[in-house]
Design an enzyme around this catalytic site. Structure first.
Site, PDB file in Angstrom:
ATOM      1  CB  ALA A   8      -8.241  -1.007  -3.051  1.00  0.00           C
ATOM      2  CB  THR A  40      -7.134 -10.043   6.667  1.00  0.00           C
ATOM      3  OG1 THR A  40      -5.765  -9.500   6.197  1.00  0.00           O
ATOM      4  CG2 THR A  40      -8.156  -9.795   5.478  1.00  0.00           C
ATOM      5  CD  GLU A  55     -14.133  -1.953  11.170  1.00  0.00           C
ATOM      6  OE1 GLU A  55     -13.624  -1.589  12.036  1.00  0.00           O
ATOM      7  OE2 GLU A  55     -15.390  -1.937  11.177  1.00  0.00           O
ATOM      8  N   GLY A  63     -23.405 -30.644  19.118  1.00  0.00           N
ATOM      9  CA  GLY A  63     -23.485 -31.858  18.412  1.00  0.00           C
ATOM     10  C   GLY A  63     -24.190 -31.595  17.063  1.00  0.00           C
TER      11      GLY A  63
HETATM   12  N1  COS Z   1      -2.083   6.209  11.416  1.00  0.00           N
HETATM   13  C1  COS Z   1      -1.431   7.122  10.890  1.00  0.00           C
HETATM   14  N2  COS Z   1      -0.603   7.086   9.700  1.00  0.00           N
HETATM   15  C2  COS Z   1      -0.476   5.735   9.136  1.00  0.00           C
HETATM   16  C3  COS Z   1      -1.199   4.669   9.780  1.00  0.00           C
HETATM   17  C4  COS Z   1      -1.819   4.894  11.202  1.00  0.00           C
HETATM   18  N3  COS Z   1      -2.390   3.669  11.492  1.00  0.00           N
HETATM   19  N4  COS Z   1      -0.876   3.568   9.201  1.00  0.00           N
HETATM   20  C5  COS Z   1       0.146   3.932   8.004  1.00  0.00           C
HETATM   21  N5  COS Z   1       0.031   5.358   8.069  1.00  0.00           N
HETATM   22  C6  COS Z   1       0.748   6.274   7.146  1.00  0.00           C
HETATM   23  C7  COS Z   1       2.368   5.852   7.121  1.00  0.00           C
HETATM   24  O1  COS Z   1       3.082   6.421   8.172  1.00  0.00           O
HETATM   25  C8  COS Z   1       2.553   6.308   5.562  1.00  0.00           C
HETATM   26  O2  COS Z   1       2.821   7.546   5.585  1.00  0.00           O
HETATM   27  P1  COS Z   1       3.833   8.213   4.599  1.00  0.00           P
HETATM   28  O3  COS Z   1       3.327   8.033   3.151  1.00  0.00           O
HETATM   29  O4  COS Z   1       4.123   9.814   4.976  1.00  0.00           O
HETATM   30  O5  COS Z   1       5.199   7.791   4.771  1.00  0.00           O
HETATM   31  C9  COS Z   1       1.306   6.218   4.831  1.00  0.00           C
HETATM   32  O6  COS Z   1       0.317   6.023   5.720  1.00  0.00           O
HETATM   33  C10 COS Z   1       1.627   4.783   4.289  1.00  0.00           C
HETATM   34  O7  COS Z   1       1.486   3.675   5.077  1.00  0.00           O
HETATM   35  P2  COS Z   1       2.358   2.123   4.717  1.00  0.00           P
HETATM   36  O8  COS Z   1       3.470   2.154   3.745  1.00  0.00           O
HETATM   37  O9  COS Z   1       2.419   1.470   5.989  1.00  0.00           O
HETATM   38  O10 COS Z   1       0.888   1.804   3.874  1.00  0.00           O
HETATM   39  P3  COS Z   1       0.705   0.299   2.846  1.00  0.00           P
HETATM   40  O11 COS Z   1       0.460   0.841   1.548  1.00  0.00           O
HETATM   41  O12 COS Z   1       2.010  -0.343   3.063  1.00  0.00           O
HETATM   42  O13 COS Z   1      -0.494  -0.219   3.936  1.00  0.00           O
HETATM   43  C11 COS Z   1      -1.739  -1.243   5.459  1.00  0.00           C
HETATM   44  C12 COS Z   1      -0.584  -0.355   5.114  1.00  0.00           C
HETATM   45  C13 COS Z   1      -1.574  -2.599   4.923  1.00  0.00           C
HETATM   46  C14 COS Z   1      -1.573  -1.604   6.975  1.00  0.00           C
HETATM   47  C15 COS Z   1      -2.887  -0.713   5.280  1.00  0.00           C
HETATM   48  O14 COS Z   1      -3.289  -0.524   3.829  1.00  0.00           O
HETATM   49  C16 COS Z   1      -4.172  -1.505   5.785  1.00  0.00           C
HETATM   50  O15 COS Z   1      -4.536  -1.266   6.834  1.00  0.00           O
HETATM   51  N6  COS Z   1      -4.846  -2.258   4.981  1.00  0.00           N
HETATM   52  C17 COS Z   1      -6.007  -2.920   5.294  1.00  0.00           C
HETATM   53  C18 COS Z   1      -7.000  -2.031   4.858  1.00  0.00           C
HETATM   54  C19 COS Z   1      -8.484  -2.447   5.709  1.00  0.00           C
HETATM   55  O16 COS Z   1      -8.424  -2.367   7.135  1.00  0.00           O
HETATM   56  N7  COS Z   1      -9.446  -2.619   5.084  1.00  0.00           N
HETATM   57  C20 COS Z   1     -10.681  -2.830   5.552  1.00  0.00           C
HETATM   58  C21 COS Z   1     -11.647  -2.050   4.870  1.00  0.00           C
HETATM   59  S1  COS Z   1     -12.320  -0.575   5.883  1.00  0.00           S
HETATM   60  S2  COS Z   1     -13.857  -1.221   6.752  1.00  0.00           S
END
Ligand code: COS
Length: 385
Positions: free
Chosen positions: A129, A365, A363, A339
């Site tokens: 994850a 990519t 945080e 250089g």
């Molecule tokens: N604020 C509040 N709610 C949020 C949100 C935000 N910024 N982003 C997403 N959500 C909510 C969505 O509204 C959704 O809610 P419901 O389930 O009620 O509909 C839920 O969270 C899931 O959102 P989504 O379907 O967009 O999730 P995905 O699994 O598709 O993933 C990404 C979203 C890819 C954007 C997310 O997994 C992510 O940011 N990944 C990168 C992780 C990261 O930064 N890791 C670094 C490590 S921590 S240092």
């Protein structure tokens, strides 16, 4: 550029600049080489109240907000991206508690943090994850008045050195990310240990380890917010922290430009300093312009957060995306200006290039940032119809 900072913000920036240039810059190469955690620097930052800036006054903090944190992170990064990462990741670690913690939890963890007695860390990422943060496997099973955690977190900044960890784990695995919850777990809790320490390309002064939970029992009071809110808390945490990564990127880029500019004035080739050549001047001009644009965007988002905006996910992603790409481009150019010397470890510029790379990765990519921005644009367009 004049950003019309308040008197307090100027004071914070000037203090951070002084500490960074006088205390951190001279030892940055040493920590980079050894990969040791900068305890001595953290102690000095604590003594100068740096751990108070980002906290509310009610808990011994100074309420300097996202802008204060951006200013400090930028200045520390200008001297050493790794030391800045150790400091900023501690702020990341407390963000879930700021967002959804109870009064009791804040009173328990924040005053000691403000005094610099404890460091914090945020634990979301797992081997399966990374970008797909919703795919975590760590579980937190309710058992009487406790939760029992099992699983592995990896690539955790401040792993091993932090005293408390905000951890995202599944309380209802059947529901996937909607079954995730946030917890605070203290170092020393039986069943909580640290795995391998990573040997990294850059930000080597920071500690990055695995966290291992084996039947780790924590009291139910350690739940942050409500069960099932963990993923949302994690996403909101990242929205807040990404402008901090942007500030780190701005600082790294500025540090590299400082060195490249100075070198270009000293270095004589063809009988004159290389700064007199248009080839070098154009590079310096582009670098400075890109940095200023990244800084302006980063400060604007920080001000948006401090101004009380309810949703700044898109803008936070834009700042992180833009500033980190600028940091990478600028540090590569800085190496080019030096250089052959730029390629040597003896000179500090290659370290800036290595440190810059992580800002495009952690945080979220930059591909994830683009996806966050894209989704928001489409949602906004749809809601206008
Ligand atoms: N604020 C509040 N709610 C949020 C949100 C935000 N910024 N982003 C997403 N959500 C909510 C969505 O509204 C959704 O809610 P419901 O389930 O009620 O509909 C839920 O969270 C899931 O959102 P989504 O379907 O967009 O999730 P995905 O699994 O598709 O993933 C990404 C979203 C890819 C954007 C997310 O997994 C992510 O940011 N990944 C990168 C992780 C990261 O930064 N890791 C670094 C490590 S921590 S240092």
């Amino acid at each position: 550029m004049d950003y019309f900072l308040t008197e307090e913000q100027e004071m914070i920036r000037d203090l951070a600049r002084q500490v960074a240039q006088e205390k951190i810059k001279p030892v940055a190469a040493e920590y980079d080489k050894s990969g040791e955690f900068p305890w001595e620097i953290m102690k000095q930052l604590a003594e100068m109240d740096f751990f108070r800036f980002y906290l509310d006054e009610a808990y011994g903090g100074m309420n300097a907000g996202a802008m204060g944190l951006a200013l400090v992170t930028e200045e520390l990064s200008r001297a050493c991206g790794g030391i800045a990462a150790s400091y900023a990741s501690s702020m990341l670690g407390i963000m879930p508690l700021q967002i959804a913690g109870t009064e009791e939890q804040k009173k328990k963890y924040f005053p000691g943090f403000a005094e610099g007695k404890t460091l914090a860390a945020f634990a979301l990422t797992e081997p399966e994850a990374g970008s797909d943060a919703g795919n975590i496997k760590t579980t937190a099973k309710k058992d009487g008045n406790s939760y029992v955690l099992n699983g592995v977190k990896h690539f955790i900044t401040n792993g091993g050195v932090a005293q408390f960890y905000t951890v995202i784990a599944l309380t209802n695995p059947k529901k996937g990310s909607r079954g995730a919850s946030a917890f605070v777990v203290e170092k020393g809790t039986p069943g909580f240990s640290f795995g391998k320490k990573e040997d990294k390309l850059g930000i080597r002064a920071s500690s990055t380890t695995e966290l291992i939970f084996e039947d780790c029992r924590i009291p139910e009071e350690n739940l942050i917010g409500k069960e099932g809110m963990g993923f949302i808390i994690a996403m909101r945490t990242l929205d807040r922290s990404r402008p901090g990564v942007a500030a780190q990127a701005v600082g790294i880029a500025q540090g590299a430009l400082d060195h490249a500019l100075e070198y270009s004035r000293q270095r004589i080739q063809f009988g004159q300093s290389i700064s007199s050549f248009q080839a070098i001047q154009f590079k310096l001009a582009d670098m400075a312009t890109q940095i200023e644009a990244a800084r302006a965007l980063t400060y604007s988002v920080a001000r948006m957060i401090d101004g009380g905006a309810s949703d700044y996910a898109k803008e936070a992603a834009m700042a992180k995306l833009f500033a980190s790409d600028v940091a990478m481009a600028v540090t590569v150019e800085a190496v080019q200006i030096l250089g052959g010397f730029g390629y040597m470890r003896e000179y500090p510029v290659e370290k800036y290039m290595r440190d810059a790379k992580i800002t495009q990765i952690y945080e979220g990519t930059n591909e994830i940032q683009r996806s966050v921005i894209g989704k928001h644009l489409i949602k906004e367009a749809a809601s206008k119809k």
